[in-house]
Design an enzyme around this catalytic site. Structure first.
Site, PDB file in Angstrom:
ATOM      1  N   SER A  90       2.465   6.803   0.865  1.00  0.00           N
ATOM      2  CA  SER A  90       1.579   5.923   1.615  1.00  0.00           C
ATOM      3  C   SER A  90       0.174   6.130   1.062  1.00  0.00           C
ATOM      4  O   SER A  90      -0.403   7.198   1.216  1.00  0.00           O
ATOM      5  CB  SER A  90       1.621   6.249   3.107  1.00  0.00           C
ATOM      6  N   ARG A  91      -0.350   5.098   0.383  1.00  0.00           N
ATOM      7  CA  ARG A  91      -1.573   5.302  -0.402  1.00  0.00           C
ATOM      8  C   ARG A  91      -2.832   5.387   0.454  1.00  0.00           C
ATOM      9  O   ARG A  91      -3.794   6.031   0.069  1.00  0.00           O
ATOM     10  CB  ARG A  91      -1.708   4.176  -1.433  1.00  0.00           C
ATOM     11  N   ILE A  92      -2.847   4.708   1.594  1.00  0.00           N
ATOM     12  CA  ILE A  92      -4.082   4.699   2.391  1.00  0.00           C
ATOM     13  C   ILE A  92      -3.865   5.161   3.828  1.00  0.00           C
ATOM     14  O   ILE A  92      -4.815   5.302   4.582  1.00  0.00           O
ATOM     15  CB  ILE A  92      -4.715   3.290   2.406  1.00  0.00           C
ATOM     16  N   ASP A 134       0.822  -1.215   0.000  1.00  0.00           N
ATOM     17  CA  ASP A 134       0.000   0.000   0.000  1.00  0.00           C
ATOM     18  C   ASP A 134       0.854   1.263   0.000  1.00  0.00           C
ATOM     19  O   ASP A 134       0.391   2.330   0.400  1.00  0.00           O
ATOM     20  CB  ASP A 134      -0.919   0.011   1.226  1.00  0.00           C
ATOM     21  N   GLY A 135       2.082   1.140  -0.409  1.00  0.00           N
ATOM     22  CA  GLY A 135       2.986   2.286  -0.441  1.00  0.00           C
ATOM     23  C   GLY A 135       4.397   1.845  -0.127  1.00  0.00           C
ATOM     24  O   GLY A 135       4.632   0.705   0.291  1.00  0.00           O
TER      25      GLY A 135
END
Length: 493
Positions: free
Chosen positions: A355-357, A330-331
């Site tokens: 950091s996508r989320i 997720d990153g």
């Protein structure tokens, strides 16, 4: 009747098993014939002791990975198939212990009482059992918590060259979980034993071993144990996750795990692909990484956060293993060697890190204060590169950008093994937002980082309590901080 009772007492319980014989031995790969009922991932037992894991098949033989090499295996030795998959013990008593990949203690503290046995290779939680991430995983590293936040249940990859501080950031995250009700698991794969001893000594000195489990699969361990280690760590974490606990697992590192699997595959005579890795290396890691989750209450309500580490060569993140893992996490947090040698530590490159989320679980107070911080710092870095040419004259705006960039640098740089709580980070970023630090020298900013939180704790400790409870910067907190900032700078003038 009496005769039947006597026979039942004296007769041992019947055990059904299939018996084969060792056909060939190549290092840690054994081929056995006479086992037609085997299936992939099954456990086999050798007659002189030890276990093997079924890894593949030929026309008339089974390919077995030896999991422990303490007992020698000879040609024509018997191999027993009892129809068992790989199950290992788990339980609360494993907290504070050092174990190998087979959950056997390695710390000379005696046997470990198990609560149950669990499958090592388990399917990842289903989509319907998961919920969106909503709570921040406090790492204690200002750069991560403020600019690249990680949420509980997330998978955040850490990659970079050797000796750039990847393990240090992960260990700091473990240190920062003290008194936060998070179970930490450090999985050491293929590293030197001396490196693991340093980490163990640090964890013991800091008093964090009671909530930490260490899975030891150092370079001297068998190839089978090194291959199994991350799955054992995940199995151990799932025991706590399905009981409503939050778990943090560090895989250090998956590059060496990939090397191990490459050795196994070549000895299994599987065709090599890119960089000599087998074609299923993506599946090997994806089935592991997908086990991280944040569960809904009906499914247990816990979470499991993964921090896998990957080593790259000379800053090349386009290698086969790094790109595979980037695509399934997720990153990523990229550690730059040039920044490290300049003394910028942790040596995180914000241009290649994301950091996508994680921002979904970030404190509202932190989100409010760090909104433009990343962009401001990247602008500063670009301007700094231009000024090194010394052929351009700087405008007043550019000078202000450079000065502010230096202040940000002093706030986000921190020493290793010294995690900073989010409450303190909020104090620093609030002072930065008010621009009260812009005229301070580097030494004065360091003093501010040390002394201002102490002043807040002494004068108004309720600020920390309210921040922890509400996670927001209320009007009353801002007023109190404004007053304390004025008091601090009056004393230092």
């Amino acid at each position: 009747m009496k005769q039947n009772q006597l026979l039942n007492k004296s007769s041992p319980l019947a055990e059904i098993r299939e018996v084969g014989k060792v056909n060939s031995i190549r290092k840690f790969i054994v081929e056995a014939r006479g086992l037609p009922s085997c299936f992939n991932g099954q456990i086999l037992h050798f007659e002189k002791g030890g276990m093997g894991l079924v890894m593949g098949f030929k026309e008339d033989s089974v390919q077995i990975l030896v999991l422990n090499t303490t007992v020698p295996i000879r040609l024509d030795d018997e191999v027993h198939n009892k129809g068992q998959s790989l199950y290992l013990p788990v339980g609360k008593s494993f907290s504070g212990r050092v174990i190998n990949s087979l959950c056997e203690p390695l710390d000379n503290l005696g046997p470990i009482e198990e609560d149950e046995i669990a499958p090592v290779f388990r399917d990842a939680p289903q989509l319907m059992d998961r919920i969106p991430v909503y709570e921040t995983m406090e790492t204690g590293t200002v750069m991560l918590d403020a600019l690249i936040p990680i949420a509980k249940g997330q998978r955040e990859l850490l990659l970079g060259d050797r000796l750039t501080g990847k393990t240090t950031v992960c260990i700091d995250a473990i240190l920062n979980q003290k008194d936060k009700d998070v179970i930490c698991i450090y999985c050491c794969i293929g590293k030197p034993h001396s490196s693991l001893l340093k980490i163990l000594r640090l964890l013991q000195d800091k008093g964090v071993m009671p909530y930490t489990i260490v899975v030891n699969a150092v370079a001297s361990a068998s190839v089978g144990e090194q291959y199994l280690a991350p799955y054992t760590a995940s199995m151990m974490g799932e025991y706590f996750m399905y009981r409503g606990r939050n778990v943090l697992i560090v895989f250090d590192d998956l590059t060496r795990h990939a090397w191990t699997y490459r050795q196994i595959s070549l000895l299994l005579e599987r065709p090599p692909g890119r960089e000599a890795y087998p074609g299923d290396i993506f599946y090997i890691h994806s089935q592991l990484i997908e086990r991280a989750a944040s569960l809904k209450p009906e499914s247990g309500g816990g979470s499991m956060t993964f921090l896998p580490i990957v080593e790259v060569l000379q800053g090349d993140i386009t290698g086969y293993i790094p790109t595979n893992l980037i695509s399934m996490t997720d990153g990523q947090v990229y550690f730059d060697t040039a920044l490290f040698y300049k003394g910028f530590k942790p040596a995180i490159d914000f241009g290649l890190s994301v950091s996508r989320i994680g921002s979904k679980g970030q404190w509202p107070a932190m989100k409010e204060l760090s909104g433009t911080l990343r962009l401001d710092y990247i602008k500063y870095q670009e301007l700094l590169k231009m000024t090194r040419l010394k052929t351009i004259s700087l405008s007043k705006e550019a000078e202000l950008t450079l000065k502010r960039g230096e202040v940000i640098t002093q706030l986000i740089v921190q020493e290793k093994n010294n995690p900073v709580s989010i409450e303190k980070q909020v104090l620093f970023l609030y002072a930065l937002k008010l621009r009260v630090l812009d005229e301070l020298a580097s030494d004065e900013i360091k003093e501010f980082k040390e002394n201002f939180p102490t002043l807040v704790q002494q004068q108004d400790p309720q600020i920390f309590i309210e921040l922890r409870k509400t996670k927001t910067l209320s009007v009353s907190i801002k007023e109190k901080l404004n007053k304390l900032l004025k008091e601090y700078f009056k004393k230092t003038v």
